[in-house]
Design an enzyme around this catalytic site. Structure first.
Site, short mmCIF file in Angstrom:
data_model
loop_
_atom_site.label_atom_id
_atom_site.label_comp_id
_atom_site.label_asym_id
_atom_site.label_seq_id
_atom_site.Cartn_x
_atom_site.Cartn_y
_atom_site.Cartn_z
N ASP A 197 -9.03 -8.29 7.43
CA ASP A 197 -8.18 -9.36 7.92
C ASP A 197 -8.73 -10.01 9.19
OD1 ASP A 197 -6.17 -9.05 5.91
OD2 ASP A 197 -5.51 -7.24 6.95
N HIS A 234 -6.86 0.61 10.44
CA HIS A 234 -6.37 0.54 9.06
C HIS A 234 -5.57 1.80 8.78
CE1 HIS A 234 -6.50 0.54 4.61
NE2 HIS A 234 -6.60 -0.76 4.73
N SER A 256 2.26 -4.05 -2.24
CA SER A 256 2.32 -4.92 -3.42
C SER A 256 1.98 -4.17 -4.70
CB SER A 256 1.40 -6.13 -3.25
OG SER A 256 0.07 -5.73 -2.95
N HIS A 265 1.78 -6.59 5.57
CA HIS A 265 0.90 -6.45 4.40
C HIS A 265 0.06 -7.71 4.24
CE1 HIS A 265 -0.76 -5.12 0.73
NE2 HIS A 265 0.22 -5.40 -0.10
N ARG A 307 -15.14 -4.48 3.09
CA ARG A 307 -14.81 -5.87 2.80
C ARG A 307 -15.14 -6.76 4.00
NH1 ARG A 307 -8.63 -4.95 1.25
NH2 ARG A 307 -8.86 -3.82 3.22
#
Length: 492
Positions: free
Chosen positions: A431, A376, A299, A329, A385
């Site tokens: 995620d 990742h 993005s 994504h 995160r």
């Protein structure tokens, strides 16, 4: 084009056909842009020019950006002059074929992703950001608009600056009636990300950058009108996103906009799913953590690429959203939650434990299936995160059955993946956790999760857009080659 230009120059102005006059006007406008760009970076004037958004806080913001941009532009000029031919990396065949992975081919000022420590906003880790950035009264999670200020200026804002900045965003948040009508014209079955991208394009007609470009602004003014559009876009996107949620999943009625709340809390309350302050807090945390992730992800890179053609921020972010909508994504946290709910169902009411999940992980891998949310593309340690969301969950929802499953996965799965030896990073990424928190606070429509991600990531992509214009970065144009040419190069 060359013939038409020659013809127009040799003709008298009295006999100019309108089409030729239009052509000359465009040529002259382009010439003004080119002329402005001929001034060396050291000599570029980065002082603030008044725009439609003048206010004390915006003038202060622009002044800070201008000061830092002057310094960074001088560094860019020196790098090009003194080290322009210096090789910083060898390009391999694998890099060319496998998505330019790890190729150092872009400049992004706002953030940097380190494989071991994770993302840093202007040199500050997310732990430092969450600690140092201003918070809502009584809150413990950093305000995302404070992170936006940090990304734009390189400075941690004061409490007063953040309050004024939040007020400024509220002032810019009104959505034109035609944009709301455009959203309402779409079938409710249209994916929320499609609706969001369409809404960004509908907002484009009011782009200040596009308007000033057509009027002939100079190159050293690009960043100021890019900033104007970026602030407008970030101010408006929560309203549009809430509108999309309410019309797609609820009765279409939106809770009232509350300018007394901060940017994230107002968005949370416009969703109308949970009035608890903890939901405001987790929304602040999520939107701050996902705000930026350097420039190479899909993005951000798409937004940068489209913006490098001097497409305005609305065009650029609409394109970026289309990339964010991809399963590889932005849809990842949605897929992770679906996997967690499926595992929970398969466990049949058993309390998840490390031992139980270890057996389940072995079984899943033996069946040739993937465990989503672990590993990742860049990180080689647990995603910061994820850890910050874990800290929040341990404090606010430790007894949630779905969190207990997430916790068991955290303890069980990395050792299994590490033992298998097939992954470079067996640790969880963000995620693996985000969906659980949204689900716990009653935001359960998984098709909407990427929209929340988009609201957050608009901050980073818009800050990057502003800085690309401030540094005068050129249009992006990498070289591509067919496989047979790559084979010849490899065999040289």
């Amino acid at each position: 084009q060359a013939f038409r230009l020659k013809f127009c120059v040799s003709s008298s102005s009295d006999s100019f056909p309108s089409c030729h006059r239009t052509t000359m006007e465009r040529v002259n406008r382009i010439a003004r842009h080119v002329s402005a760009g001929l001034v060396g970076d050291e000599g570029r004037s980065l002082s603030s020019a008044p725009t439609a958004g003048s206010s004390p806080i915006i003038e202060s913001l622009k002044g800070k950006i201008a000061t830092l941009a002057k310094e960074r532009s001088a560094l860019k000029a020196d790098l090009l002059k003194s080290h322009g031919e210096k090789k910083i990396q060898d390009v391999t065949v694998e890099m060319a074929i496998n998505g330019a992975r790890s190729m150092k081919t872009m400049v992004t000022e706002t953030s940097d992703l380190d494989a071991n420590t994770g993302i840093a906003y202007r040199g500050k880790s997310l732990y430092e950001c969450n600690k140092e950035l201003p918070k809502a009264p009584g809150g413990s999670c950093a305000l995302p608009e404070a992170a936006f200020w940090l990304l734009l200026t390189g400075e941690v804002p004061s409490e007063a600056e953040v309050r004024a900045f939040t007020e400024e965003l509220h002032k810019r948040s009104e959505i034109p009636a035609n944009v709301m009508a455009t959203i309402d014209s779409l079938p409710k079955e249209t994916h929320p990300m499609t609706q969001l991208s369409v809404a960004m394009l509908a907002l484009q007609k009011d782009s200040k950058f596009a308007k000033q470009y057509d009027l002939g602004m100079k190159k050293n003014e690009y960043w100021e009108f890019a900033l104007e559009d970026s602030l407008d876009l970030v101010a408006k996107i929560p309203v549009v996103a809430a509108k999309i949620y309410r019309r797609t999943f609820k009765d279409g009625k939106m809770p009232a906009y509350n300018s007394k709340l901060d940017w994230a809390a107002n968005y949370a309350q416009m969703l109308g799913v949970n009035s608890d302050e903890d939901f405001n807090e987790v929304t602040r945390l999520y939107l701050m953590l996902h705000a930026d992730h350097e420039g190479g992800n899909v993005s951000a890179h798409t937004t940068h690429l489209v913006g490098s053609a001097l497409s305005d921020p609305y065009y650029a972010w609409a394109a970026g959203l289309c990339g964010l909508a991809g399963p590889l994504h932005g849809l990842a946290n949605q897929e992770c939650l679906a996997w967690l709910l499926d595992v929970q169902k398969q466990l049949g009411g058993q309390k998840p434990t490390k031992e139980l999940l270890t057996d389940f992980a072995h079984k899943t891998l033996k069946e040739g299936k993937v465990i989503p949310g672990f590993g990742h593309a860049v990180l080689r340690n647990t995603d910061p995160r994820y850890m910050l969301e874990r800290e929040f969950a341990l404090k606010h929802c430790p007894n949630d059955p779905l969190f207990q499953l997430v916790d068991a996965c955290y303890q069980a799965i990395p050792p299994v993946l590490e033992k298998g030896g097939k992954v470079k990073n067996p640790f969880p990424n963000v995620d693996a956790h985000s969906g659980q928190l949204m689900y716990f606070y009653n935001l359960k429509e998984q098709n909407y999760y990427t929209v929340v991600f988009a609201v957050s990531r608009s901050i980073g992509c818009m800050a990057q857009y502003v800085w690309s214009r401030a540094l005068g970065l050129p249009i992006e144009r990498p070289k591509s080659v067919p496989l047979d040419v790559l084979e010849k190069l490899a065999k040289k």
